[in-house]
Design a protein around this motif. Structure first.
Motif, mmCIF file in Angstrom:
data_model
loop_
_atom_site.group_PDB
_atom_site.id
_atom_site.type_symbol
_atom_site.label_atom_id
_atom_site.label_comp_id
_atom_site.label_asym_id
_atom_site.label_seq_id
_atom_site.Cartn_x
_atom_site.Cartn_y
_atom_site.Cartn_z
ATOM 1 N N LEU A 103 0.890 -1.161 0.000
ATOM 2 C CA LEU A 103 0.000 0.000 0.000
ATOM 3 C C LEU A 103 0.930 1.213 0.000
ATOM 4 O O LEU A 103 1.683 1.417 0.956
ATOM 5 C CB LEU A 103 -0.900 0.011 1.239
ATOM 6 C CG LEU A 103 -1.851 1.207 1.372
ATOM 7 C CD1 LEU A 103 -2.913 1.182 0.270
ATOM 8 C CD2 LEU A 103 -2.513 1.209 2.741
ATOM 9 N N TRP A 104 0.905 1.977 -1.079
ATOM 10 C CA TRP A 104 1.847 3.091 -1.254
ATOM 11 C C TRP A 104 1.064 4.396 -1.273
ATOM 12 O O TRP A 104 0.306 4.658 -2.202
ATOM 13 C CB TRP A 104 2.597 2.914 -2.568
ATOM 14 C CG TRP A 104 3.784 3.813 -2.745
ATOM 15 C CD1 TRP A 104 3.804 5.178 -2.677
ATOM 16 C CD2 TRP A 104 5.123 3.401 -3.033
ATOM 17 N NE1 TRP A 104 5.068 5.643 -2.900
ATOM 18 C CE2 TRP A 104 5.896 4.577 -3.120
ATOM 19 C CE3 TRP A 104 5.734 2.173 -3.224
ATOM 20 C CZ2 TRP A 104 7.255 4.543 -3.406
ATOM 21 C CZ3 TRP A 104 7.090 2.141 -3.503
ATOM 22 C CH2 TRP A 104 7.839 3.315 -3.584
ATOM 23 N N VAL A 110 -0.536 10.851 4.477
ATOM 24 C CA VAL A 110 -0.110 10.185 5.709
ATOM 25 C C VAL A 110 -1.345 9.770 6.492
ATOM 26 O O VAL A 110 -2.198 10.596 6.807
ATOM 27 C CB VAL A 110 0.761 11.129 6.578
ATOM 28 C CG1 VAL A 110 1.128 10.474 7.900
ATOM 29 C CG2 VAL A 110 2.006 11.567 5.817
ATOM 30 N N ASN A 111 -1.437 8.467 6.795
ATOM 31 C CA ASN A 111 -2.520 7.978 7.636
ATOM 32 C C ASN A 111 -2.000 6.775 8.414
ATOM 33 O O ASN A 111 -1.920 5.667 7.893
ATOM 34 C CB ASN A 111 -3.752 7.605 6.806
ATOM 35 C CG ASN A 111 -4.950 7.272 7.664
ATOM 36 O OD1 ASN A 111 -4.851 6.505 8.623
ATOM 37 N ND2 ASN A 111 -6.091 7.829 7.314
ATOM 38 N N GLU A 112 -1.595 7.040 9.660
ATOM 39 C CA GLU A 112 -0.999 6.004 10.510
ATOM 40 C C GLU A 112 -1.964 4.845 10.775
ATOM 41 O O GLU A 112 -1.563 3.695 10.799
ATOM 42 C CB GLU A 112 -0.543 6.617 11.846
ATOM 43 C CG GLU A 112 0.478 7.720 11.689
ATOM 44 C CD GLU A 112 1.907 7.273 11.942
ATOM 45 O OE1 GLU A 112 2.117 6.154 12.426
ATOM 46 O OE2 GLU A 112 2.823 8.067 11.642
ATOM 47 N N GLU A 113 -3.233 5.164 10.962
ATOM 48 C CA GLU A 113 -4.236 4.130 11.243
ATOM 49 C C GLU A 113 -4.374 3.181 10.046
ATOM 50 O O GLU A 113 -4.402 1.956 10.193
ATOM 51 C CB GLU A 113 -5.583 4.787 11.560
ATOM 52 C CG GLU A 113 -6.661 3.813 11.979
ATOM 53 C CD GLU A 113 -8.023 4.481 12.188
ATOM 54 O OE1 GLU A 113 -8.919 3.784 12.662
ATOM 55 O OE2 GLU A 113 -8.176 5.686 11.868
ATOM 56 N N ALA A 114 -4.442 3.745 8.841
ATOM 57 C CA ALA A 114 -4.534 2.936 7.623
ATOM 58 C C ALA A 114 -3.267 2.106 7.444
ATOM 59 O O ALA A 114 -3.330 0.928 7.062
ATOM 60 C CB ALA A 114 -4.759 3.835 6.414
ATOM 61 N N ALA A 115 -2.109 2.701 7.746
ATOM 62 C CA ALA A 115 -0.842 1.979 7.643
ATOM 63 C C ALA A 115 -0.830 0.784 8.596
ATOM 64 O O ALA A 115 -0.440 -0.325 8.224
ATOM 65 C CB ALA A 115 0.326 2.923 7.948
ATOM 66 N N ARG A 116 -1.280 1.018 9.817
ATOM 67 C CA ARG A 116 -1.320 -0.049 10.823
ATOM 68 C C ARG A 116 -2.231 -1.199 10.369
ATOM 69 O O ARG A 116 -1.868 -2.370 10.455
ATOM 70 C CB ARG A 116 -1.796 0.524 12.163
ATOM 71 C CG ARG A 116 -1.200 -0.136 13.371
ATOM 72 C CD ARG A 116 -1.489 0.561 14.715
ATOM 73 N NE ARG A 116 -2.458 1.640 14.749
ATOM 74 C CZ ARG A 116 -2.158 2.931 14.683
ATOM 75 N NH1 ARG A 116 -0.911 3.322 14.586
ATOM 76 N NH2 ARG A 116 -3.105 3.843 14.740
ATOM 77 N N LEU A 117 -3.407 -0.861 9.859
ATOM 78 C CA LEU A 117 -4.348 -1.875 9.386
ATOM 79 C C LEU A 117 -3.711 -2.731 8.287
ATOM 80 O O LEU A 117 -3.757 -3.960 8.332
ATOM 81 C CB LEU A 117 -5.635 -1.228 8.854
ATOM 82 C CG LEU A 117 -6.631 -2.216 8.232
ATOM 83 C CD1 LEU A 117 -7.259 -3.098 9.303
ATOM 84 C CD2 LEU A 117 -7.700 -1.484 7.433
ATOM 85 N N ALA A 118 -3.107 -2.070 7.314
ATOM 86 C CA ALA A 118 -2.475 -2.797 6.209
ATOM 87 C C ALA A 118 -1.351 -3.697 6.733
ATOM 88 O O ALA A 118 -1.263 -4.877 6.371
ATOM 89 C CB ALA A 118 -1.933 -1.813 5.169
ATOM 90 N N GLN A 119 -0.506 -3.157 7.598
ATOM 91 C CA GLN A 119 0.611 -3.933 8.139
ATOM 92 C C GLN A 119 0.122 -5.142 8.936
ATOM 93 O O GLN A 119 0.712 -6.215 8.852
ATOM 94 C CB GLN A 119 1.507 -3.051 9.006
ATOM 95 C CG GLN A 119 2.310 -2.060 8.182
ATOM 96 C CD GLN A 119 3.066 -1.050 9.031
ATOM 97 O OE1 GLN A 119 2.598 -0.630 10.089
ATOM 98 N NE2 GLN A 119 4.228 -0.643 8.553
ATOM 99 N N GLU A 120 -0.963 -4.964 9.675
ATOM 100 C CA GLU A 120 -1.526 -6.075 10.449
ATOM 101 C C GLU A 120 -1.988 -7.216 9.550
ATOM 102 O O GLU A 120 -2.088 -8.355 9.987
ATOM 103 C CB GLU A 120 -2.714 -5.591 11.306
ATOM 104 C CG GLU A 120 -2.294 -4.765 12.508
ATOM 105 C CD GLU A 120 -3.467 -4.047 13.182
ATOM 106 O OE1 GLU A 120 -4.632 -4.195 12.728
ATOM 107 O OE2 GLU A 120 -3.203 -3.330 14.165
#
Length: 141
Positions: A103-104, A110-120
């Motif tokens: 997800l680029w 910048v969206n830390e919550e979206a980044a966290r969801l994708a990483q999870e």
């Protein structure tokens, strides 16, 4: 722990191995950044899938625009996001369903919550970086 983008070497590997890039927020207007970057990626040899519900069914850069990521019937390596930061979470939620490798989020997104969801869900995240600039620097011709 604060978000950290993959290293230059990791991003180089992502760009070298990717074949298909879904461009969320891709415009049909050639003067828009999303169009220019999609065009540059296409010229660099990637398959581009434009994603934009407003112009779904139209053709951009010779490809049919889809309304959402879940309408894509083939594997996607990178979901490249041209949306405002606060609009990224629904994109991340859709990305989780189609399981891209990456997800680029474009420069300024910048969206830390979206980044966290994708990483999870095992998706590598790149945030606040221009994929075209990274490609030019990390994958010289």
């Amino acid at each position: 722990m604060a978000f950290q983008n993959p290293s230059d070497d990791e991003r180089r590997k992502i760009l070298q191995e990717a074949k298909t890039i879904a461009v969320v927020g891709c415009s049909n207007k050639p003067e828009r950044t999303s169009y220019m970057i999609a065009e540059a990626l296409q010229q660099a040899g990637y398959r581009i899938i434009p994603v934009n519900p407003t112009i779904a069914g139209e053709t951009v850069l010779g490809e049919t625009v889809v309304g959402s990521l879940t309408e894509i019937a083939e594997p996607v390596d990178i979901v490249n996001v041209f949306r405002r930061s606060e609009q990224v979470m629904p994109v991340a939620e859709e990305a989780v369903k189609i399981k891209p490798k990456v997800l680029w989020m474009q420069l300024g997104v910048v969206n830390e919550e979206a980044a966290r969801l994708a990483q999870e869900h095992g998706i590598t995240v790149v945030m606040d970086r221009c994929i075209k600039v990274d490609h030019a620097i990390l994958v010289p011709r």
